[in-house]
Motif scaffolding. Sequence first.
Motif, short mmCIF file in Angstrom:
data_model
loop_
_atom_site.label_atom_id
_atom_site.label_comp_id
_atom_site.label_asym_id
_atom_site.label_seq_id
_atom_site.Cartn_x
_atom_site.Cartn_y
_atom_site.Cartn_z
N ARG A 232 0.84 -1.20 0.00
CA ARG A 232 0.00 0.00 0.00
C ARG A 232 0.87 1.24 0.00
O ARG A 232 2.10 1.17 0.02
CB ARG A 232 -0.93 -0.01 1.22
CG ARG A 232 -0.22 -0.06 2.57
CD ARG A 232 -0.90 0.77 3.63
NE ARG A 232 -2.31 0.46 3.81
CZ ARG A 232 -2.80 -0.38 4.73
NH1 ARG A 232 -1.98 -1.03 5.53
NH2 ARG A 232 -4.11 -0.56 4.84
N GLU B 42 -7.86 5.23 3.28
CA GLU B 42 -8.48 4.27 2.35
C GLU B 42 -9.92 3.95 2.74
O GLU B 42 -10.81 3.87 1.89
CB GLU B 42 -7.65 2.98 2.33
CG GLU B 42 -6.22 3.15 1.83
CD GLU B 42 -5.22 3.10 2.97
OE1 GLU B 42 -5.38 3.90 3.94
OE2 GLU B 42 -4.29 2.27 2.91
N VAL C 229 -8.01 2.74 -4.29
CA VAL C 229 -9.33 2.39 -3.74
C VAL C 229 -10.42 2.79 -4.72
O VAL C 229 -11.35 2.02 -5.00
CB VAL C 229 -9.56 3.06 -2.37
CG1 VAL C 229 -10.97 2.77 -1.86
CG2 VAL C 229 -8.53 2.59 -1.36
N THR D 228 -5.00 7.15 -1.90
CA THR D 228 -6.32 6.51 -2.03
C THR D 228 -6.72 6.25 -3.49
O THR D 228 -7.79 5.71 -3.74
CB THR D 228 -7.39 7.38 -1.36
OG1 THR D 228 -7.38 8.71 -1.95
CG2 THR D 228 -7.13 7.52 0.14
#
Length: 273
Positions: free
Chosen positions: A82, A218, A98, A95
Amino acid sequence: MPLPEQFAEAEAFIRTSTQDFSPETAIILGTGLGALVREIACTYRIPYSEIPHFPLSTVESHSGQLLFGTLNGKRVVCMQGRFHFYEGYSMQQVTFPVRIMKRLGAGTLLVSNASGGLNPGFQTGDLMVITDHISLFLPENPLTGTHYPGFGDRFPDMCDLYHPALVQAAEAIARTQGLNLRKGVYCYASGPQLETRAEYRMLRQLGADAVGMSTVPEIMVGHQMGMRCFGLSVITDMGIPETLKKTALAEILAIAAQAEPGLTAIMKEMVRQ
């Protein structure tokens, strides 16, 4: 380039590379918690470096691949590695994946992390299902800036941010598998430094049970886009001011590895259900 165009380019590339594979569940794996990948029957594997506008993982314990396949008979997309604000990325970049995973079809977001324990009743190696979070210390809010219709609500309500049915499911799974699952509030801190004694004391007084450098951005974005969100922490070190001792990444990774089988068992069954 405007964000909608970046999303469109990234999505188009991924759809072409995966022959329009449509995942049901999106998974983000935290520090030292990559063993779940071995349980995925992987059909497609795309390095982040090949995806237009995708950031790159710079943390040594994070691989940098987007995996597509099946887990317990369900279609999943999994981030093997991540991104964090402390790596120099904006919250929009952190993000970005996502929003892409939601656009690809994922309706549920499962996130794991390694975190520091603040609750004196916890100990290293514990698993904690996140029931709420504290985002007051975000250095940059991922929901600010130009708002596009595809993002969801401009002013999303953060009540029941961690889907109650998923929390209950995790508790039931843990009982069935004989795992001791804690529940608590997760607090975001930007890092990369760990907290001071005074900061740990303050966070505990605010009601936090654990603190870490990920997850909250996230989850906020996934929730805004209408995903059912779930978070699971591994307590890899303890931030109790009175007994605080120095910790190192190697120790955190070792504790995460010990707790990983339990986390993997819960995540696998969550996906199946």
